[in-house]
Design a protein around this motif. Structure first.
Motif, PDB file in Angstrom:
ATOM      1  N   GLN A  28       1.156  -1.645   0.179  1.00 20.73           N
ATOM      2  CA  GLN A  28      -0.042  -0.159   0.078  1.00 20.73           C
ATOM      3  C   GLN A  28       0.871   1.282  -0.142  1.00 20.73           C
ATOM      4  O   GLN A  28       2.053   1.235   0.611  1.00 20.73           O
ATOM      5  CB  GLN A  28      -0.543   0.097   1.180  1.00 20.73           C
ATOM      6  CG  GLN A  28      -1.844  -0.862   1.213  1.00 20.73           C
ATOM      7  CD  GLN A  28      -2.628  -1.164   2.644  1.00 20.73           C
ATOM      8  OE1 GLN A  28      -2.301  -0.076   3.471  1.00 20.73           O
ATOM      9  NE2 GLN A  28      -3.274  -2.513   3.099  1.00 20.73           N
ATOM     10  N   VAL A  29       0.579   2.136  -0.649  1.00 18.09           N
ATOM     11  CA  VAL A  29       1.338   3.436  -0.523  1.00 18.09           C
ATOM     12  C   VAL A  29       0.212   4.718  -0.445  1.00 18.09           C
ATOM     13  O   VAL A  29      -1.134   4.608  -0.807  1.00 18.09           O
ATOM     14  CB  VAL A  29       1.464   3.777  -2.498  1.00 18.09           C
ATOM     15  CG1 VAL A  29       2.424   4.543  -1.783  1.00 18.09           C
ATOM     16  CG2 VAL A  29       2.587   2.603  -2.998  1.00 18.09           C
ATOM     17  N   TYR A  30       0.221   5.274   0.498  1.00 17.30           N
ATOM     18  CA  TYR A  30      -0.452   6.595   0.772  1.00 17.30           C
ATOM     19  C   TYR A  30       0.449   8.254   0.816  1.00 17.30           C
ATOM     20  O   TYR A  30       1.797   8.338   0.828  1.00 17.30           O
ATOM     21  CB  TYR A  30      -0.405   6.723   1.855  1.00 17.30           C
ATOM     22  CG  TYR A  30      -1.181   5.620   2.699  1.00 17.30           C
ATOM     23  CD1 TYR A  30      -2.735   5.507   2.230  1.00 17.30           C
ATOM     24  CD2 TYR A  30      -0.951   4.250   2.642  1.00 17.30           C
ATOM     25  CE1 TYR A  30      -3.921   4.265   2.804  1.00 17.30           C
ATOM     26  CE2 TYR A  30      -1.512   3.360   3.028  1.00 17.30           C
ATOM     27  CZ  TYR A  30      -2.886   2.864   3.666  1.00 17.30           C
ATOM     28  OH  TYR A  30      -3.581   1.583   3.556  1.00 17.30           O
ATOM     29  N   LEU A  63      -4.623  12.962  -5.631  1.00 19.32           N
ATOM     30  CA  LEU A  63      -5.941  11.945  -6.220  1.00 19.32           C
ATOM     31  C   LEU A  63      -6.914  11.507  -4.808  1.00 19.32           C
ATOM     32  O   LEU A  63      -8.066  11.113  -4.739  1.00 19.32           O
ATOM     33  CB  LEU A  63      -5.140  10.060  -6.150  1.00 19.32           C
ATOM     34  CG  LEU A  63      -4.869  10.399  -7.218  1.00 19.32           C
ATOM     35  CD1 LEU A  63      -4.069   8.431  -7.204  1.00 19.32           C
ATOM     36  CD2 LEU A  63      -5.500   9.900  -8.860  1.00 19.32           C
ATOM     37  N   GLY A  64      -6.150  12.219  -4.095  1.00 22.03           N
ATOM     38  CA  GLY A  64      -6.954  12.590  -2.616  1.00 22.03           C
ATOM     39  C   GLY A  64      -6.955  11.581  -1.529  1.00 22.03           C
ATOM     40  O   GLY A  64      -7.293  11.609  -0.713  1.00 22.03           O
ATOM     41  N   SER A  65      -6.077  11.394  -1.106  1.00 17.09           N
ATOM     42  CA  SER A  65      -4.770  10.378   0.006  1.00 17.09           C
ATOM     43  C   SER A  65      -4.391  11.543  -0.055  1.00 17.09           C
ATOM     44  O   SER A  65      -3.362  11.757  -0.246  1.00 17.09           O
ATOM     45  CB  SER A  65      -3.731   9.414  -0.729  1.00 17.09           C
ATOM     46  OG  SER A  65      -3.392   8.649   0.187  1.00 17.09           O
ATOM     47  N   GLY A 112      -8.926   9.332   1.989  1.00 17.17           N
ATOM     48  CA  GLY A 112      -7.938   8.960   3.155  1.00 17.17           C
ATOM     49  C   GLY A 112      -7.513  10.100   3.108  1.00 17.17           C
ATOM     50  O   GLY A 112      -7.045  10.688   2.770  1.00 17.17           O
ATOM     51  N   GLN A 113      -7.950  10.107   5.261  1.00 20.51           N
ATOM     52  CA  GLN A 113      -6.092  10.200   5.530  1.00 20.51           C
ATOM     53  C   GLN A 113      -5.789   9.917   6.532  1.00 20.51           C
ATOM     54  O   GLN A 113      -6.101   9.768   7.732  1.00 20.51           O
ATOM     55  CB  GLN A 113      -6.971  12.360   6.171  1.00 20.51           C
ATOM     56  CG  GLN A 113      -6.960  13.186   7.763  1.00 20.51           C
ATOM     57  CD  GLN A 113      -5.325  13.660   6.654  1.00 20.51           C
ATOM     58  OE1 GLN A 113      -6.362  15.102   6.162  1.00 20.51           O
ATOM     59  NE2 GLN A 113      -4.327  13.689   7.063  1.00 20.51           N
ATOM     60  N   SER A 158      -3.267   3.077  15.068  1.00 15.26           N
ATOM     61  CA  SER A 158      -2.855   2.358  14.514  1.00 15.26           C
ATOM     62  C   SER A 158      -3.300   2.579  12.718  1.00 15.26           C
ATOM     63  O   SER A 158      -4.451   2.793  13.140  1.00 15.26           O
ATOM     64  CB  SER A 158      -1.820   1.076  14.858  1.00 15.26           C
ATOM     65  OG  SER A 158      -3.595   0.617  15.230  1.00 15.26           O
ATOM     66  N   ILE A 159      -2.727   2.478  12.191  1.00 22.54           N
ATOM     67  CA  ILE A 159      -3.341   2.423  10.951  1.00 22.54           C
ATOM     68  C   ILE A 159      -3.985   1.017  10.162  1.00 22.54           C
ATOM     69  O   ILE A 159      -3.322   0.428   9.885  1.00 22.54           O
ATOM     70  CB  ILE A 159      -2.388   2.268   9.423  1.00 22.54           C
ATOM     71  CG1 ILE A 159      -1.484   4.868   9.825  1.00 22.54           C
ATOM     72  CG2 ILE A 159      -2.474   3.199   8.268  1.00 22.54           C
ATOM     73  CD1 ILE A 159      -0.097   4.246   9.177  1.00 22.54           C
ATOM     74  N   SER A 160      -5.069   1.178  10.639  1.00 23.72           N
ATOM     75  CA  SER A 160      -5.939  -0.449   9.724  1.00 23.72           C
ATOM     76  C   SER A 160      -5.979  -1.387   8.536  1.00 23.72           C
ATOM     77  O   SER A 160      -5.722  -2.578   8.337  1.00 23.72           O
ATOM     78  CB  SER A 160      -7.858  -0.040  10.180  1.00 23.72           C
ATOM     79  OG  SER A 160      -7.774   0.579  11.148  1.00 23.72           O
ATOM     80  N   PRO A 161      -5.538  -0.352   7.526  1.00 21.74           N
ATOM     81  CA  PRO A 161      -5.048  -0.817   5.896  1.00 21.74           C
ATOM     82  C   PRO A 161      -4.138  -2.217   6.266  1.00 21.74           C
ATOM     83  O   PRO A 161      -3.950  -2.502   6.210  1.00 21.74           O
ATOM     84  CB  PRO A 161      -5.684  -0.416   5.581  1.00 21.74           C
ATOM     85  CG  PRO A 161      -6.786   1.281   5.912  1.00 21.74           C
ATOM     86  CD  PRO A 161      -6.020   1.035   7.354  1.00 21.74           C
ATOM     87  N   ILE A 162      -3.343  -1.252   7.318  1.00 20.34           N
ATOM     88  CA  ILE A 162      -1.402  -1.644   7.558  1.00 20.34           C
ATOM     89  C   ILE A 162      -1.460  -2.502   8.277  1.00 20.34           C
ATOM     90  O   ILE A 162      -0.719  -3.544   8.059  1.00 20.34           O
ATOM     91  CB  ILE A 162      -0.735  -0.396   7.663  1.00 20.34           C
ATOM     92  CG1 ILE A 162      -0.541   0.189   5.599  1.00 20.34           C
ATOM     93  CG2 ILE A 162       0.677  -0.933   7.619  1.00 20.34           C
ATOM     94  CD1 ILE A 162       0.868   1.789   6.838  1.00 20.34           C
TER      95      ILE A 162
END
Length: 375
Positions: free
Chosen positions: A96-98, A103-105, A333-334, A361-365
């Motif tokens: 994943q890359v944020y 793009l709105g990330s 997302g933010q 913590s960052i849930s998706p990670i």
């Protein structure tokens, strides 16, 4: 007997379900590598080289034709691939890359300083400390980092290490209080059992002047970290590279690009080694981020950062590992810098309580929810 079976089967089934749920929720990550590229702008990470800035290279990599050939492809996707091939070929496809604000990330720091020590304190402790961390002076950090907290736990004691190009890291990690092994700035590999490669690195660094004074070149930091991993097998490793920030401050855009490119290669080299070792393969999460952003190129502020520079609070992050779904580049997302420390701890299933102002913590990670992305 039939009645007993009738009564026990639902209980046994429920117990099996509970056990399966517990195993499913337990992180598969057993090791974490946290890497930072000091002052690396999100603009180049997601858009590649800004060709209008090639003319600012005067002393290092000043040949505009060469820069154009290496980094000046026609599309943003091609330019970013040329700049950081490991990030975009491996991490973005398998992880994943944020932080692509186009793009709105969005990813931002929460401290109000927007420079290095406050940024590293926020990354490593999980919270900004604007009252006490407001300079880059090597003052021992009054806050405990997640590395220090982990090193106190039996499962990680003596298995946490840090490497940095910047000579201030022993203070940021409060080496004296924490007891963490911190190799940074002019430090060489020491202690019994150092490898032949580490001995060679010691000789080479002593004979190689750094253009940044006591801040060493990233090539040494990357190789010292890799050799330490081979020899000591830490479960938690922090590596901070600094060339991108130093060359940006000098306005050497070509060197800034080349330093990002070879740092990407150093990260790839470390990751590829981890995939050959049974302790790490399939059990390691790699997190990559930066301590602060920089100003906009159009305003002539790309070389600067700090609270007076608009956009210097804008950062990015990336992750790849067994608990991180391969959702690629996030489109919404933010996220915040103060979420990194808790993410490290949760990936390891280790207790860690950030300050009250700290980030979760960052849930998706960590594998708790699905990220919005596109491979």
């Amino acid at each position: 007997m039939r009645l007993l079976k009738t009564l026990l089967l639902p209980l046994l089934g429920a117990a099996c379900l509970q056990q399966a749920a517990a195993q499913a929720s337990k992180p598969r990550t057993e090791n974490v590598v946290l890497i930072t590229l000091d002052g690396m702008r999100w603009q180049e990470v997601f858009g590649g080289a800004d060709t209008t800035l090639f003319k600012q290279s005067k002393h290092y990599y000043s040949d505009r034709a060469s820069l154009q050939k290496i980094f000046g492809q026609s599309s943003a996707e091609q330019r970013r691939q040329a700049l950081m091939p490991f990030l975009w070929s491996i991490v973005a496809k398998q992880g994943q890359v944020y932080g692509n604000r186009n793009l709105g990330s969005l990813v931002n720091v929460t401290n109000n300083q927007w420079f290095s020590y406050p940024g590293y304190n926020e990354i490593l402790t999980g919270a900004a400390d604007n009252a006490r961390i407001h300079s880059n002076d090597p003052i021992p950090n009054p806050n405990e980092t997640v590395l220090e907290v982990l090193n106190k736990q039996p499962a990680f004691k003596g298995k946490v290490a840090a490497f940095g190009s910047w000579q201030v890291f022993p203070a940021i990690l409060n080496e004296q209080r924490s007891g963490l092994p911190v190799n940074a700035g002019p430090d060489q590999a020491t202690g019994p059992g150092i490898s032949a490669q580490e001995q060679l690195l010691n000789q080479m660094m002593a004979a190689t002047p750094s253009p940044f004074g006591d801040e060493r070149l990233d090539s040494f930091t990357g190789q010292y970290a890799l050799e330490y991993v081979k020899r000591k097998k830490p479960r938690v490793l922090f590596v901070s590279f600094g060339d991108t920030d130093e060359f940006a401050h000098e306005g050497e855009y070509g060197a800034y690009l080349h330093s990002a490119h070879y740092t990407d290669r150093l990260i790839q080299q470390l990751w590829e080694y981890l995939q050959t070792d049974p302790q790490y393969k399939g059990k390691t999460t790699l997190l990559i981020t930066t301590d602060h952003g920089r100003g906009a190129a159009a305003e002539g502020k790309w070389r600067d950062h700090g609270a007076k520079i608009p956009g210097a609070d804008q950062i990015w992050m990336a992750a790849i590992g067994p608990d991180t779904a391969p959702t690629g580049e996030a489109h919404t997302g933010q996220l915040y810098q103060n979420q990194v420390a808790a993410t490290v701890a949760q990936l390891l299933g280790a207790p860690f309580t950030p300050p009250s102002s700290g980030g979760a913590s960052i849930s998706p990670i960590v594998g708790k929810s699905k990220a919005v992305g596109k491979n």
